[in-house]
Write a protein that holds these residues in place. Structure first.
Motif, PDB file in Angstrom:
ATOM      1  N   ARG A 209      -5.695   1.336  -3.690  1.00  0.00           N
ATOM      2  CA  ARG A 209      -4.955   2.372  -2.978  1.00  0.00           C
ATOM      3  C   ARG A 209      -4.615   3.570  -3.860  1.00  0.00           C
ATOM      4  O   ARG A 209      -3.557   4.183  -3.714  1.00  0.00           O
ATOM      5  N   GLN A 269       1.495  -7.645  -7.504  1.00  0.00           N
ATOM      6  CA  GLN A 269       2.272  -6.806  -6.598  1.00  0.00           C
ATOM      7  C   GLN A 269       1.268  -6.079  -5.712  1.00  0.00           C
ATOM      8  O   GLN A 269       0.537  -5.217  -6.177  1.00  0.00           O
ATOM      9  N   TYR A 270       1.196  -6.486  -4.463  1.00  0.00           N
ATOM     10  CA  TYR A 270       0.283  -5.804  -3.555  1.00  0.00           C
ATOM     11  C   TYR A 270       1.084  -4.852  -2.683  1.00  0.00           C
ATOM     12  O   TYR A 270       2.159  -5.200  -2.194  1.00  0.00           O
ATOM     13  N   ARG A 271       0.551  -3.667  -2.529  1.00  0.00           N
ATOM     14  CA  ARG A 271       1.275  -2.653  -1.752  1.00  0.00           C
ATOM     15  C   ARG A 271       1.160  -2.971  -0.272  1.00  0.00           C
ATOM     16  O   ARG A 271       0.149  -3.479   0.180  1.00  0.00           O
ATOM     17  N   ARG A 272       2.231  -2.652   0.426  1.00  0.00           N
ATOM     18  CA  ARG A 272       2.187  -2.896   1.867  1.00  0.00           C
ATOM     19  C   ARG A 272       1.208  -1.933   2.525  1.00  0.00           C
ATOM     20  O   ARG A 272       1.033  -0.807   2.071  1.00  0.00           O
ATOM     21  N   TRP A 273       0.619  -2.408   3.597  1.00  0.00           N
ATOM     22  CA  TRP A 273      -0.291  -1.533   4.337  1.00  0.00           C
ATOM     23  C   TRP A 273       0.484  -0.487   5.115  1.00  0.00           C
ATOM     24  O   TRP A 273      -0.027   0.573   5.425  1.00  0.00           O
ATOM     25  N   TYR A 274       1.733  -0.797   5.483  1.00  0.00           N
ATOM     26  CA  TYR A 274       2.534   0.165   6.272  1.00  0.00           C
ATOM     27  C   TYR A 274       3.997  -0.089   6.030  1.00  0.00           C
ATOM     28  O   TYR A 274       4.350  -1.106   5.447  1.00  0.00           O
TER      29      TYR A 274
END
Ligand SMILES: [Zn+2]
Length: 274
Positions: A209, A269-274
């Protein structure tokens, strides 16, 4: 099948070492193959699962005739499922061994107590060299890649495993048998650094991202959209890491310098999609 590979790809493998045996690791060495290390690994796991039946053949029901059900092998069920074939290539035969009764005086027709297993095994050996089977493995690899490519930790584990084998390669021993392979190395167990091509940088940039996977710095505003300096080998080349799209992640230059040649767990740590 896909699910069981995804849950724990290492779990099923009795012979994981076979992947790297007899020069198997050599296929992984050329840099930046679109047929990535994960594709190769998944084909190996899928092949192992489809070809191994320790307790007799696994049966999948084929037709809808309840009185005369026909049974097929999982590999045929998978091919039909993917639309590679429309008909099974093989029906699991009935066990012809007559039931032994006290009154029976006739000799049994089949002496072989493993008639069914052997028939299935022979069929699998033939099927394994077919084009359809190769297509099946490729489809499974694409499907697993699609989901697993998101999971940096799983990719780092795969690359860590492969690195232990790359680490053992002494290019001076390769010289005689394969000059091209030997030329890929800068030193014993260490591949030459090679700049990731645009398709690999683009894929990892969008997966991560556009942000540093460590400190989340936004890297999307840079003049060059995919500067090579921001791509870090999760398993460093100096530790046997591969030049492979599954072995790189986005890091800002500051985090990249700080990490240098260490093996660190990629961020989970995965970023949120929304
Ligand atoms: Zn950073």
């Amino acid at each position: 099948m896909i699910d069981s590979i995804m849950r724990n790809p290492f779990l099923h493998l009795r012979d994981l070492e076979d992947l790297t045996l007899d020069g198997g690791i050599h296929d992984f060495l050329p840099p930046w193959q679109k047929d990535s290390a994960l594709h190769k690994f998944v084909r190996f796991v899928a092949d192992d699962l489809l070809m191994s039946d320790s307790d007799g053949p696994t049966r999948v029901r084929f037709d809808s005739d309840a009185r005369h059900p026909e049974w097929i092998l999982p590999v045929d069920a998978a091919m039909i499922n993917y639309g590679i074939t429309s008909e099974p290539s093989f029906l699991i035969p009935e066990d012809p061994t007559p039931k032994v009764t006290a009154r029976s005086t006739l000799p049994p027709q089949h002496e072989d107590p493993h008639f069914v297993e052997n028939a299935c095994y022979e069929h699998l050996l033939e099927l394994r060299v077919s084009q359809a089977y190769g297509e099946l493995l490729a489809r499974i690899a694409d499907e697993v890649f699609f989901v697993m490519f998101m999971n940096r930790r799983a990719l780092a584990n795969l690359n860590k495993f492969l690195a232990t084998h790359v680490d053992d390669i002494d290019p001076s021993f390769l010289e005689g048998e394969d000059r091209e392979l030997a030329a890929l190395f800068v030193d014993e167990g260490e591949l030459k650094r090679s700049r990731p091509p645009t398709w690999a940088r683009r894929a990892v940039f969008y997966r991560d991202r556009g942000r540093c996977t460590n400190c989340a710095a936004d890297l999307s505003g840079l003049v060059d959209s995919f500067p090579a300096a921001n791509y870090d080998h999760m398993i460093p080349l100096a530790r046997g890491g591969l030049n492979d799209v599954t072995n790189i992640q986005l890091l800002c230059e500051r985090c990249n310098l700080r990490k240098s040649d260490k093996i660190t767990h990629p961020s989970n740590q995965y970023r949120r999609w929304y």
